[in-house]
Design an enzyme around this catalytic site. Structure first.
Site, mmCIF file in Angstrom:
data_model
loop_
_atom_site.group_PDB
_atom_site.id
_atom_site.type_symbol
_atom_site.label_atom_id
_atom_site.label_comp_id
_atom_site.label_asym_id
_atom_site.label_seq_id
_atom_site.Cartn_x
_atom_site.Cartn_y
_atom_site.Cartn_z
ATOM 1 N N SER A 222 0.844 -1.191 0.000
ATOM 2 C CA SER A 222 0.000 0.000 0.000
ATOM 3 C C SER A 222 0.882 1.245 0.000
ATOM 4 O O SER A 222 2.040 1.189 0.414
ATOM 5 C CB SER A 222 -0.873 -0.035 1.256
ATOM 6 N N GLY A 260 -3.131 -0.448 -3.751
ATOM 7 C CA GLY A 260 -1.843 0.053 -3.296
ATOM 8 C C GLY A 260 -1.376 1.349 -3.917
ATOM 9 O O GLY A 260 -0.277 1.818 -3.618
ATOM 10 N N PRO A 303 -8.073 -0.469 -5.781
ATOM 11 C CA PRO A 303 -7.573 0.691 -5.038
ATOM 12 C C PRO A 303 -8.543 1.138 -3.942
ATOM 13 O O PRO A 303 -9.754 1.092 -4.130
ATOM 14 C CB PRO A 303 -7.466 1.769 -6.117
ATOM 15 N N GLY A 304 -8.005 1.539 -2.816
ATOM 16 C CA GLY A 304 -8.818 2.126 -1.754
ATOM 17 C C GLY A 304 -8.360 3.545 -1.495
ATOM 18 O O GLY A 304 -9.058 4.531 -1.754
ATOM 19 N N TYR A 350 2.642 4.389 11.763
ATOM 20 C CA TYR A 350 3.574 4.269 10.626
ATOM 21 C C TYR A 350 4.549 5.446 10.508
ATOM 22 O O TYR A 350 5.286 5.526 9.525
ATOM 23 C CB TYR A 350 2.806 4.217 9.290
ATOM 24 N N CYS A 377 -3.570 10.449 26.105
ATOM 25 C CA CYS A 377 -2.596 10.394 27.182
ATOM 26 C C CYS A 377 -1.344 9.645 26.781
ATOM 27 O O CYS A 377 -0.990 8.640 27.415
ATOM 28 C CB CYS A 377 -3.235 9.774 28.402
ATOM 29 N N GLU A 378 -0.708 10.046 25.705
ATOM 30 C CA GLU A 378 0.632 9.552 25.432
ATOM 31 C C GLU A 378 1.329 10.506 24.476
ATOM 32 O O GLU A 378 0.691 11.179 23.656
ATOM 33 C CB GLU A 378 0.618 8.114 24.919
ATOM 34 N N TYR A 407 -8.059 5.188 5.722
ATOM 35 C CA TYR A 407 -7.506 4.621 6.942
ATOM 36 C C TYR A 407 -7.477 5.628 8.094
ATOM 37 O O TYR A 407 -6.664 5.518 8.997
ATOM 38 C CB TYR A 407 -6.116 4.015 6.683
HETATM 39 N N1 LLP Z 1 -6.544 -5.147 -1.792
HETATM 40 C C1 LLP Z 1 -6.024 -5.830 -0.768
HETATM 41 C C2 LLP Z 1 -5.997 -7.290 -0.804
HETATM 42 C C3 LLP Z 1 -5.489 -5.137 0.333
HETATM 43 O O1 LLP Z 1 -4.958 -5.814 1.341
HETATM 44 C C4 LLP Z 1 -5.513 -3.720 0.348
HETATM 45 C C5 LLP Z 1 -4.987 -2.978 1.478
HETATM 46 C C6 LLP Z 1 -6.095 -3.048 -0.738
HETATM 47 C C7 LLP Z 1 -6.589 -3.797 -1.797
HETATM 48 C C8 LLP Z 1 -6.210 -1.560 -0.810
HETATM 49 O O2 LLP Z 1 -4.951 -0.933 -0.741
HETATM 50 P P1 LLP Z 1 -4.850 0.647 -1.021
HETATM 51 O O3 LLP Z 1 -5.215 0.883 -2.447
HETATM 52 O O4 LLP Z 1 -5.803 1.340 -0.107
HETATM 53 O O5 LLP Z 1 -3.444 0.957 -0.711
HETATM 54 N N2 LLP Z 1 -3.763 0.880 7.175
HETATM 55 C C9 LLP Z 1 -2.685 1.093 6.231
HETATM 56 C C10 LLP Z 1 -2.994 0.484 4.895
HETATM 57 C C11 LLP Z 1 -3.300 -0.978 4.969
HETATM 58 C C12 LLP Z 1 -3.658 -1.536 3.631
HETATM 59 C C13 LLP Z 1 -4.169 -2.918 3.767
HETATM 60 N N3 LLP Z 1 -4.553 -3.525 2.553
HETATM 61 C C14 LLP Z 1 -2.405 2.583 6.110
HETATM 62 O O6 LLP Z 1 -3.072 3.363 6.766
HETATM 63 O O7 LLP Z 1 -1.501 2.982 5.389
#
Ligand code: LLP
Length: 449
Positions: A222, A260, A303-304, A350, A377-378, A407
């Site tokens: 990601s 990602g 994509p997310g 991160y 509190c940290e 996220y």
């Molecule tokens: N597909 C799968 C199988 C995944 O595991 C993920 C993300 C995505 C798609 C979407 O990825 P994106 O396009 O959003 O990068 N919490 C972390 C990111 C964790 C991502 C987990 N999997 C952060 O805040 O950076």
């Protein structure tokens, strides 16, 4: 004063008196009506990004003739309205849990347009996915092959499945979000080719008539800013697909290349351009399939972050301003806001970087080096590590932190029993609450005394 267009929602503007408005909604009015902290989501920007990514992939893959699907990865942020928007813009929905599945279904997304992931799906999640008729369940371990096949037998259906491959490509913004190197929990390694764990799982799937093996899947990480990792992974996945076809006669019809796509968080960051990635991937897929003498599969991506991340800012109110003398000389101004690591865990988890801007007025021209911190509190409760803010920043000011759509709310917690902020959508000068603010009564309702 200027708002970098890569970092801020597309509809963000400075008002004549130096405040910030998004989609025609003055953030001072929004704060007065909905309180702070609040996530402010630019609906038109979300729709435009969703549509833009879909169109970029459709155009790039059109010459290959097999079609492409874009799934919105709901883990980045999912609520009923957002699932509906994504679907209206022609995206399918990728879910990772029963909770995400429930929201997508509540939004009216047909099961066939939903995918279910997860490295440890419960029987209940598998059963609900099958009952909803999801378009694919992505298998993540050998043990899951029989579990999903048995569940399909009980439900009297044939389950469409993909197998998640681990390609050995190490990519992404942080070790915790890199998912395809060998020593981590996701997927099945394709190292070893015909003798790989991935091949064993694929053969196991083919041995179960209750399973329809539609494809193979790869997600390498990601917040990726360089397309090279995607290209290497795509080639390896296509090679394994050809190997499977040669060994078993079964040529899977789909290949998912995951999500990602990285975005800009601070001014100067250059996001990964979805159109460029789509073109690169189309080229790699076409060339690899030609080399391997296999027909081109249907491609999908998930994509997310790139869909929702830049569409949202978090609006806070400043409570305390404290100058702190630094060891090496100089002063840092600690600006404490009314939220923090409970609404944005990413800096603490991160070391993620963000920027911030005064949103309620024009600040003084002179600036001070500042750190925006929360109310938890940290001392790791940091929202923005380093940012120059107007020297006259003061309690009562509104501070906006952009690029928090992905996220942020989805990883929010109730640490210190702080209720989670609402998500308010803005569009054409109007604001609408998508997810209401949590209250202390909500928290107490869970506590049975
Ligand atoms: N597909 C799968 C199988 C995944 O595991 C993920 C993300 C995505 C798609 C979407 O990825 P994106 O396009 O959003 O990068 N919490 C972390 C990111 C964790 C991502 C987990 N999997 C952060 O805040 O950076």
């Amino acid at each position: 004063m200027t708002l970098d267009p890569h970092v801020w929602p597309a509809g963000a503007r400075r008002t004549d008196d130096g405040a910030i408005a998004v989609a025609g909604v003055d953030l001072r009015d929004l704060a007065a009506e909905h309180g702070t902290p609040v996530y402010v989501l630019d609906e038109a920007d979300f729709r435009a990004r969703a549509r833009g990514i879909r169109e970029a992939f459709e155009q790039a893959f059109a010459p290959l003739g097999t079609g492409v699907d874009v799934y919105y990865a709901g883990k980045a942020f999912l609520c009923v309205a957002v699932a509906r928007w994504a679907h209206e813009e022609g995206l399918r929905i990728d879910t990772a849990t029963g909770g995400e599945l429930a929201v997508a279904l509540r939004a009216g997304v047909p099961g066939a347009d939903i995918g279910l992931h997860g490295n440890n799906k419960s029987d209940d999640e598998i059963g609900r996915a099958l009952a909803a008729g999801v378009g694919r369940i992505v298998l993540d371990s050998l043990g899951e092959v029989d579990r999903v096949a048995d569940a399909a037998a009980r439900a009297g259906v044939r389950a469409p499945v993909m197998v998640r491959l681990t390609t050995g490509v190490h990519a992404g913004g942080h070790e915790y979000v890199s998912t395809a190197h060998e020593d981590q929990k996701f997927g099945l390694s394709l190292a070893g080719g015909a003798d790989s764990p991935a091949m064993a799982a694929l053969r196991a799937v083919l041995a179960r008539p209750e399973l329809d093996l539609v494809g193979v899947h790869s997600h390498i990480g990601s917040q990726i800013l360089d397309p090279a990792g995607f290209e290497v992974a795509a080639r390896r996945v296509l090679e394994l697909r050809a190997l499977l076809a040669a060994a078993t006669g079964h040529l899977v019809r789909e290949v998912d290349l995951g999500g990602g796509l990285g975005i800009a968080y601070v001014p100067g960051d250059v996001p990964l351009d979805p159109a460029r990635l789509a073109k690169d991937l189309a080229g790699v897929v076409a060339a690899a399939c030609a080399d391997l003498r296999t027909p081109v599969p249907r491609i999908s991506v998930e994509p997310g972050r790139a869909v929702v991340g830049p569409t949202t800012l978090t609006l806070y109110r400043v409570g305390t301003v404290k100058p702190v003398a630094l060891d090496g000389g100089g002063v840092r101004t600690y600006v404490a806001v009314d939220g923090g690591m409970s609404d944005n865990l990413r800096p603490a988890l991160y070391g993620a970087r963000y920027t911030a801007a005064l949103a309620s007025r024009r600040g003084s021209a002179d600036t001070v080096p500042a750190r925006v911190v929360g109310k938890h509190c940290e001392s790791g409760d940091v929202v923005v590590h380093d940012v120059d803010l107007p020297a006259d920043v003061a309690p009562g000011d509104l501070l906006a932190v952009p690029a928090t759509g992905a996220y942020g709310r989805s990883m929010a917690s109730n640490y210190n029993l702080v209720p989670r902020p609402p998500v308010v959508a803005v569009r054409d000068g109007a604001a609408r609450v998508l997810v209401r603010r949590e209250t202390e009564d909500d928290l107490l309702a869970l506590d049975l005394g």
